[in-house]
Design an enzyme around this catalytic site. Structure first.
Site, PDB file in Angstrom:
ATOM      1  N   PRO A  11     -13.392 -13.032 -11.622  1.00 12.26           N
ATOM      2  CA  PRO A  11     -12.038 -11.789 -11.301  1.00 12.26           C
ATOM      3  C   PRO A  11     -12.913 -11.517  -9.822  1.00 12.26           C
ATOM      4  CG  PRO A  11     -12.237 -11.374 -13.500  1.00 12.26           C
ATOM      5  CD  PRO A  11     -13.701 -12.792 -13.328  1.00 12.26           C
ATOM      6  N   GLU A  12     -11.990 -11.563  -8.469  1.00 16.04           N
ATOM      7  CA  GLU A  12     -12.128 -11.492  -7.460  1.00 16.04           C
ATOM      8  C   GLU A  12     -11.236 -10.711  -7.178  1.00 16.04           C
ATOM      9  OE1 GLU A  12     -13.724 -14.433  -5.037  1.00 16.04           O
ATOM     10  OE2 GLU A  12     -14.476 -15.434  -6.679  1.00 16.04           O
ATOM     11  N   LYS A  45     -12.716  -5.301  -5.878  1.00 13.66           N
ATOM     12  CA  LYS A  45     -12.542  -5.516  -7.401  1.00 13.66           C
ATOM     13  C   LYS A  45     -12.022  -4.979  -9.182  1.00 13.66           C
ATOM     14  CE  LYS A  45     -15.241  -9.172  -5.562  1.00 13.66           C
ATOM     15  NZ  LYS A  45     -17.038  -9.632  -5.715  1.00 13.66           N
ATOM     16  N   ARG A  86     -26.669 -17.283  -4.196  1.00 16.28           N
ATOM     17  CA  ARG A  86     -25.191 -17.450  -4.872  1.00 16.28           C
ATOM     18  C   ARG A  86     -25.384 -19.164  -4.249  1.00 16.28           C
ATOM     19  NH1 ARG A  86     -25.440 -14.939  -7.671  1.00 16.28           N
ATOM     20  NH2 ARG A  86     -25.644 -12.973  -7.859  1.00 16.28           N
TER      21      ARG A  86
END
Length: 287
Positions: free
Chosen positions: A2-3, A58, A277
DNA sequence: CTTCTTGTTACTGA
DNA sequence: ATCAGTAACAAGAA
């Protein structure tokens, strides 16, 4: 994961479902998920209600009607907030809705029971989610550590130019840093840079005025479109009804490594580790 | 069995 | 001050 778009979808869903409903009971099944006093959390929520739901980056913030406190929930990577009205009966054979989750399950860590017999389930497979009760002052401190909200009026090109100025990092790390811009995570950082035709490894200081403008435009465009389609479901994300987001089909680079670029049709989507990332980009049309 | 993944924080060293 | 790199967290997939 979830962003901003996923959290915003959940917020909008929940506002219609649980505002001002009396919380009759809170079943805290895994107290480790609560980073303030678990006992206090149960006591403060009981007989209380949510008068407003906000989002900062977020982070979801539930303002309580009584006791002047706030419940904050960060879903991290695999957290879910699913609302169900009464018991789901899975009728044999007529399951045209495969989005429905049978709850509670072994990943359900908190259940909020409302007086109208509806329930809100907090599930988190990897238990990275963070739930807290905070006061007004603590909430303000939390808010102060977030950067600008990219979908609010104040996020003008001029403001963005000032924020990005003189940063020494690469642009991917910049976009992921919540203290500059709040709410962008790994999926949308890659999608934004693809949209803006910028390589994620570019140092911020090397960006020309036109390129900064393109990134600013792409941030708004990508996030807005993702909200329109109720977020991206890759693994675990579901909205407050337990349904998947529909933005997956619009992803241009995320999880498309080794495949042909959908825009230039010449390049191949590459995957590298940037800013710690997994980072995807087109080796032809991103410069 | 090991390795990798992921958002965020904390820490270390440059 | 600023940043890059890495470990930690948890659980599952490969």
């Amino acid at each position: 994961m979830p962003e901003l778009p996923e959290v915003e979808t959940i917020r909008n869903d929940l506002r219609e479902k649980i505002l001002n409903k009396k919380i009759e009971k809170v079943d805290l099944r895994l107290k480790e998920i609560v980073k303030s006093s678990p006992k206090d959390l149960v006591l403060i929520l009981k007989e209380n209600s949510f008068k407003d739901i906000r989002r900062r980056g977020k982070l979801l913030v539930f303002a309580l009607a009584k006791k002047n406190k706030y419940l904050t929930i960060h879903l991290r990577m695999t957290g879910q907030l699913v609302y169900q009205k009464g018991k789901k009966t899975i009728a044999g054979g007529h399951s045209d809705n495969n989005d429905i989750i049978d709850l509670p399950n072994k990943h359900t860590h908190i259940i909020f029971y409302f007086s109208d017999k509806s329930q809100l389930f907090f599930n988190d497979l990897r238990r990275f989610g963070v739930v807290k009760i905070v006061g007004k002052k603590e909430l303000e401190d939390i808010f102060d550590n977030f950067g600008i909200e990219p979908l609010e009026k104040g996020f003008s090109l001029k403001v963005f130019q000032n924020i990005i100025r003189n940063k020494k990092r690469n642009v991917k790390a910049f976009l992921l840093d919540q203290k500059y811009i709040a709410g962008i995570g790994n999926i949308y950082a890659d999608e934004i840079l693809f949209e803006a035709k910028i390589l994620p490894s570019r140092k911020v200081v090397s960006l020309k005025a036109e390129e900064i403008k393109a990134i600013h435009k792409a941030i708004k465009k990508v996030l807005k479109k993702a909200i329109k389609y109720r977020g991206t479901t890759f693994n675990d994300y579901v909205d407050a009804s337990g349904k998947q987001g529909k933005f997956l089909r619009f992803l241009k680079v995320y999880e498309r490594e080794k495949r042909k670029c959908l825009r230039c049709e010449k390049g191949t989507i590459q995957k590298l580790k940037i800013a710690g990332r997994g980072t995807r980009y087109c080796d032809q049309c991103q410069k």
